[in-house]
Design a protein around this motif. Structure first.
Motif, PDB file in Angstrom:
ATOM      1  N   ILE A   1       0.859  -1.179   0.020  1.00  0.00           N
ATOM      2  CA  ILE A   1      -0.058  -0.014  -0.111  1.00  0.00           C
ATOM      3  C   ILE A   1       0.856   1.243   0.011  1.00  0.00           C
ATOM      4  O   ILE A   1       1.732   1.316   0.512  1.00  0.00           O
TER       5      ILE A   1
ATOM      6  N   VAL B   1       0.511   5.482   0.040  1.00  0.00           N
ATOM      7  CA  VAL B   1      -0.123   6.762  -0.179  1.00  0.00           C
ATOM      8  C   VAL B   1       0.894   7.784   0.190  1.00  0.00           C
ATOM      9  O   VAL B   1       1.599   7.770   0.963  1.00  0.00           O
TER      10      VAL B   1
ATOM     11  N   ASP C   1       1.586  12.588  -0.049  1.00  0.00           N
ATOM     12  CA  ASP C   1       1.159  13.911  -0.205  1.00  0.00           C
ATOM     13  C   ASP C   1       2.285  14.702  -0.600  1.00  0.00           C
ATOM     14  O   ASP C   1       3.108  13.987  -1.143  1.00  0.00           O
TER      15      ASP C   1
ATOM     16  N   ALA D   1       3.531   7.133   2.850  1.00  0.00           N
ATOM     17  CA  ALA D   1       3.134   6.057   3.783  1.00  0.00           C
ATOM     18  C   ALA D   1       3.013   5.019   3.102  1.00  0.00           C
ATOM     19  O   ALA D   1       2.435   4.852   1.951  1.00  0.00           O
TER      20      ALA D   1
ATOM     21  N   ARG E   1       2.913   0.615   3.246  1.00  0.00           N
ATOM     22  CA  ARG E   1       2.907  -0.734   4.140  1.00  0.00           C
ATOM     23  C   ARG E   1       3.731  -1.707   3.190  1.00  0.00           C
ATOM     24  O   ARG E   1       3.638  -1.859   1.938  1.00  0.00           O
TER      25      ARG E   1
ATOM     26  N   ASN F   1       4.422  -0.909   8.488  1.00  0.00           N
ATOM     27  CA  ASN F   1       3.908   0.285   8.174  1.00  0.00           C
ATOM     28  C   ASN F   1       4.445   1.384   8.547  1.00  0.00           C
ATOM     29  O   ASN F   1       5.030   1.547   9.798  1.00  0.00           O
TER      30      ASN F   1
ATOM     31  N   PHE G   1       6.051   5.602   7.908  1.00  0.00           N
ATOM     32  CA  PHE G   1       5.987   6.884   7.316  1.00  0.00           C
ATOM     33  C   PHE G   1       7.232   7.285   7.124  1.00  0.00           C
ATOM     34  O   PHE G   1       8.154   7.309   7.775  1.00  0.00           O
TER      35      PHE G   1
ATOM     36  N   ASN H   1      -6.853  -6.331   9.345  1.00  0.00           N
ATOM     37  CA  ASN H   1      -5.858  -7.259   9.141  1.00  0.00           C
ATOM     38  C   ASN H   1      -5.941  -8.566   8.440  1.00  0.00           C
ATOM     39  O   ASN H   1      -5.696  -9.570   8.647  1.00  0.00           O
TER      40      ASN H   1
ATOM     41  N   LEU I   1      -0.922  12.146   9.071  1.00  0.00           N
ATOM     42  CA  LEU I   1      -2.020  11.840   8.444  1.00  0.00           C
ATOM     43  C   LEU I   1      -1.633  12.069   7.139  1.00  0.00           C
ATOM     44  O   LEU I   1      -1.476  13.197   6.750  1.00  0.00           O
ATOM     45  N   VAL I   2      -1.975  11.191   6.256  1.00  0.00           N
ATOM     46  CA  VAL I   2      -1.781  11.307   4.772  1.00  0.00           C
ATOM     47  C   VAL I   2      -2.934  10.496   4.146  1.00  0.00           C
ATOM     48  O   VAL I   2      -3.303   9.401   4.624  1.00  0.00           O
TER      49      VAL I   2
ATOM     50  N   ASP J   1      -5.258   9.572   0.313  1.00  0.00           N
ATOM     51  CA  ASP J   1      -5.675   9.754  -0.977  1.00  0.00           C
ATOM     52  C   ASP J   1      -6.981   9.641  -1.492  1.00  0.00           C
ATOM     53  O   ASP J   1      -7.886   9.867  -0.550  1.00  0.00           O
TER      54      ASP J   1
ATOM     55  N   THR K   1      -7.751   5.746   0.488  1.00  0.00           N
ATOM     56  CA  THR K   1      -6.845   5.358   1.567  1.00  0.00           C
ATOM     57  C   THR K   1      -6.292   6.266   2.635  1.00  0.00           C
ATOM     58  O   THR K   1      -5.951   7.509   1.954  1.00  0.00           O
TER      59      THR K   1
ATOM     60  N   ALA L   1      -3.811   6.940   5.814  1.00  0.00           N
ATOM     61  CA  ALA L   1      -2.676   6.304   6.473  1.00  0.00           C
ATOM     62  C   ALA L   1      -2.448   7.232   7.666  1.00  0.00           C
ATOM     63  O   ALA L   1      -2.512   8.415   7.530  1.00  0.00           O
ATOM     64  N   SER L   2      -2.500   6.804   9.107  1.00  0.00           N
ATOM     65  CA  SER L   2      -2.538   7.458  10.097  1.00  0.00           C
ATOM     66  C   SER L   2      -1.378   6.782  11.160  1.00  0.00           C
ATOM     67  O   SER L   2      -1.328   5.799  11.038  1.00  0.00           O
TER      68      SER L   2
ATOM     69  N   VAL M   1      -1.313   2.889  10.936  1.00  0.00           N
ATOM     70  CA  VAL M   1      -2.611   2.174  10.551  1.00  0.00           C
ATOM     71  C   VAL M   1      -2.975   2.640   8.837  1.00  0.00           C
ATOM     72  O   VAL M   1      -2.979   3.724   8.844  1.00  0.00           O
ATOM     73  N   PHE M   2      -3.301   1.966   8.132  1.00  0.00           N
ATOM     74  CA  PHE M   2      -3.595   1.980   6.859  1.00  0.00           C
ATOM     75  C   PHE M   2      -5.272   1.597   6.810  1.00  0.00           C
ATOM     76  O   PHE M   2      -5.808   0.622   7.404  1.00  0.00           O
TER      77      PHE M   2
ATOM     78  N   GLU N   1      -8.883   1.473   4.101  1.00  0.00           N
ATOM     79  CA  GLU N   1      -9.149   1.449   2.741  1.00  0.00           C
ATOM     80  C   GLU N   1     -10.797   1.846   2.987  1.00  0.00           C
ATOM     81  O   GLU N   1     -11.378   1.122   3.485  1.00  0.00           O
TER      82      GLU N   1
ATOM     83  N   TRP O   1      -5.376  -2.079   8.009  1.00  0.00           N
ATOM     84  CA  TRP O   1      -4.100  -2.752   8.195  1.00  0.00           C
ATOM     85  C   TRP O   1      -3.509  -2.277   9.253  1.00  0.00           C
ATOM     86  O   TRP O   1      -2.812  -1.092   9.067  1.00  0.00           O
ATOM     87  N   SER O   2      -3.375  -2.544  10.510  1.00  0.00           N
ATOM     88  CA  SER O   2      -2.874  -1.911  11.728  1.00  0.00           C
ATOM     89  C   SER O   2      -1.650  -2.724  12.151  1.00  0.00           C
ATOM     90  O   SER O   2      -1.480  -3.760  12.211  1.00  0.00           O
TER      91      SER O   2
END
Lengths: 130, 130
Positions: free
Chosen positions: A64, A66, A68, A73, A75, A101, A103, B35, B65-66, B68, B71, B73-74, B102-103, B105, B115-116
């Motif tokens: 995955i 993502v 900006d 980010a 995975r 995961n 960043f 997961n 935080l990102v 799109d 998705t 991503a945090s 964590v992602f 979707e 996905w954590s």
């Protein structure tokens, strides 16, 4: 802009997979920090080189992605056989599958801060430790 | 578009922090997977409710935080005191600080796959287990 950063990141991953260490400075800032600690490019490179020595079949695969304007980010999926201990776990050559995961904060198109979490619990489960 | 999804995600985090369980269906798909396993909204809600019971000071704080078009991503920061075992570790009320990368979707503006990865190693270090 976002597309450019994700492309740049994919080239960084190719650089790792090709163990093209002399090109690493193209992707990583000299003052790079890993999980809150400034390690610098040389130590960052040495840590990655050591991983390839300790994990002969190491390969980074993006599952995955993502991004900006200044953060990526990712995975990452691993299907690897660390030869000895890994994250303090007795893997000893067993093949394990897990994700990271992570960043990456960019500055002037180079990675300046990495915030990584590896799924240790997944490995423990595969080693029947849980 | 990306801005909207990050706003929606922040409202989901507010929903968790407020334990506003009746609003959870507004943010999470009924067939949500965690997961790789389809758990469904009811079990997802029960798992979050259980976390708040077992961690009286649980609070979700977004540090990175990102997003799109589909998705998010945090990187979530926790500063919490799980009352008993946590991730199989004997935390027993001690205050621990760690992150979760964590992602999420999204499908039709609702979270459909999570996905954590939790930073278990950070907790082990704070418990002097490493």
């Amino acid at each position: 802009m976002a597309t450019e950063l994700s492309d740049l990141y994919r080239r960084y991953i190719d650089c790792l997979n090709n163990q093209d260490w002399d090109s690493l400075a193209y992707y990583v800032n000299t003052e790079v920090a890993y999980n809150g600690e400034v390690v610098g490019l040389d130590a960052y490179r040495q840590a990655r080189e050591r991983e390839f020595r300790e994990i002969p079949d190491l390969h980074f695969e993006v599952s995955i992605l993502v991004s900006d304007h200044n953060t990526v980010a990712s995975r990452l999926k691993f299907d690897i056989s660390p030869s000895g201990e890994f994250l303090g776990l007795p893997v000893n050559g067993k093949r394990v599958s897990f994700s990271e995961n992570v960043f990456y904060e960019y500055k002037n198109d180079k990675i300046v801060r990495v915030w990584s979490v590896l799924d240790k619990t997944a490995i423990e489960t595969q080693l029947f430790l849980r």
